[in-house]
Design a protein around this motif. Sequence first.
Motif, PDB file in Angstrom:
ATOM      1  N   LYS A 485     -10.994 -14.298  -1.094  1.00 46.57           N
ATOM      2  CA  LYS A 485     -11.770 -13.068  -0.976  1.00 46.57           C
ATOM      3  C   LYS A 485     -11.951 -12.401  -2.335  1.00 46.57           C
ATOM      4  CE  LYS A 485     -10.683 -11.991   3.817  1.00 46.57           C
ATOM      5  NZ  LYS A 485     -10.162 -11.001   4.760  1.00 46.57           N
ATOM      6  N   SER A 498     -18.601 -17.992   0.776  1.00 48.46           N
ATOM      7  CA  SER A 498     -18.862 -16.860   1.676  1.00 48.46           C
ATOM      8  C   SER A 498     -18.197 -16.998   3.035  1.00 48.46           C
ATOM      9  CB  SER A 498     -20.378 -16.708   1.870  1.00 48.46           C
ATOM     10  OG  SER A 498     -21.038 -16.573   0.631  1.00 48.46           O
ATOM     11  N   GLU A 501     -16.549 -13.852   4.447  1.00 47.82           N
ATOM     12  CA  GLU A 501     -17.545 -12.830   4.783  1.00 47.82           C
ATOM     13  C   GLU A 501     -18.264 -13.176   6.078  1.00 47.82           C
ATOM     14  OE1 GLU A 501     -21.781 -11.109   3.004  1.00 47.82           O
ATOM     15  OE2 GLU A 501     -20.452 -12.330   1.739  1.00 47.82           O
ATOM     16  N   TYR A 502     -18.677 -14.443   6.217  1.00 48.21           N
ATOM     17  CA  TYR A 502     -19.387 -14.856   7.425  1.00 48.21           C
ATOM     18  C   TYR A 502     -18.489 -14.773   8.658  1.00 48.21           C
ATOM     19  CZ  TYR A 502     -22.969 -16.742   4.264  1.00 48.21           C
ATOM     20  OH  TYR A 502     -23.939 -16.893   3.315  1.00 48.21           O
ATOM     21  N   GLU A 505     -17.938 -11.070   9.909  1.00 47.60           N
ATOM     22  CA  GLU A 505     -19.103 -10.265  10.313  1.00 47.60           C
ATOM     23  C   GLU A 505     -19.004  -9.840  11.774  1.00 47.60           C
ATOM     24  OE1 GLU A 505     -22.850 -12.043   9.548  1.00 47.60           O
ATOM     25  OE2 GLU A 505     -22.729 -11.763   7.386  1.00 47.60           O
TER      26      GLU A 505
END
Length: 505
Positions: A485, A498, A501-502, A505
């Motif tokens: 991260k 990512s 992050e994905y 979500e």
Amino acid sequence: MFGRSFGLWKILLIMKKHFFALFLPFLFLALAGSSQDNMEVHLRQCQFFAPQKGTYVETYLMIPGNQLQYPRNQEGKFQGAVEVTMYFEQDGQVQAVEKYNLKSMALEDSVFVQDGLVDQRRFLLDPGTYHFKATFKDVHQPELTHTITDTVKVSAPDQQQVAVSGIQTLENFSQKEEETQFNKHGYELVPKVTNFYPKGSDKLRFYAEIYNTDEKLGDEQFLTTYYIKNYQSGKVLDEYGGFQKMEAGDRKVLLKSISIEDLETGNYNLVIEVVDQNKTLLAKQSFFFQRSNPAQTSDYSTKMAGQDIENSFVKNFGKEEVAYQLESMAPIANARKTRQIYQLLRNDADKETMQRFMLRFWQNRDPADPYGAWYQYSKKVEEVNKHFETPQRHGFETERGRVYLQYGAPNEIISSPREPGGDPYEIWHYDQLENQGTAKFVFHDEDLVTNNYKLIHSTANGEIKNENWKSKIYNTFPGDDSDMKQGKSGGQDHFGRSADEYFDE
């Protein structure tokens, strides 16, 4: 731990004047006894393999407590004891021996006796043929004795082939980290020494180990099925059993319980089979047992045989087509039905049997309109095949296809075909799954060619969980992704990655 042996008794108390034997000796004496014996003893053996150590033989012993003497011990309590000697001999040389006193619990009142003294021992032995002998003597009435002899063949699994250990049947099991002679892999396994299940004994609990799937399959998952079949006829009983999908490894554990409350009187085999993703049988093991349940009868075969297919939508399906339909139904079938489907396909069942199964399946899902239920599902299968098919598999056979059919279309699919230092992956988000709320699924394409994304992590109940899933995508060692991260791991720049992050979500 395998160089030692251990002893423990299971404490079960009953009133002495009401004691009666539930089991007949000929039903469950696994080894041969002497004609001079006058003590009742029950003994079984089972073989397991410990990587880097070798094969060990476990012995499971049960001696009914009502036949023993219970004099007072030094503390003034009543306690019985049996002198036990076991040894394995090869070419005139004793290779392993145990001699000990197996004691009952100390009792306050002689009116009570211990129902059964239960003991377990482990002997680490090289492959070969052994003469086994065990003698038993009541310490307080030496005339009460028993002798058991047997020839035992010890083997080790071929390291290049998948193998299944012996099947250990259990009285019960529970999670327990403390090391005891009954403990394996974080569970305390109390052995069931007999193979007889009377009415009221309604759970068939068992433990087995599966070896060398990593050598044979690499990183592929495999399927372990277990079921009961009639000993005389060989008929598989569809109601009893299940399956478990597993990750490959050098030693995998199968610990299960089957309800046999409705299993009728008879002789049966418990069967364990290991199959790969192509449904090729890799290994098989079985255990013989007897069931006494006089009031129970089975009507499953009658129901299947009486299923009317003449005027149904399944009548026009040929054998190959109905086999395809059954296979495509597996993603939405429960564990028992899935096992039945695979059993029908592996045994090359006749067309009419498969048609009856298919019709009954859809009637159970929608009694008012089984054809409509099948038709709507078949359209979903077509859609799944269109998007997820690989050169070797139909879309419904893939992990993404199975999840789509089982849970429905996700609310969001995040696809990442290329990231710095990473393989292609997808993260599926579900806002609401039945009885569990939100859920996420992570799929990984490791070969970059076949479009066969594999499920590597999910938050859904009953699905595979791997907290180090990012290490598979980014080809790092487990634990190396702890600071992804922040964009760095091991001093390397991970700009553009990512997955966290994905996923969040």
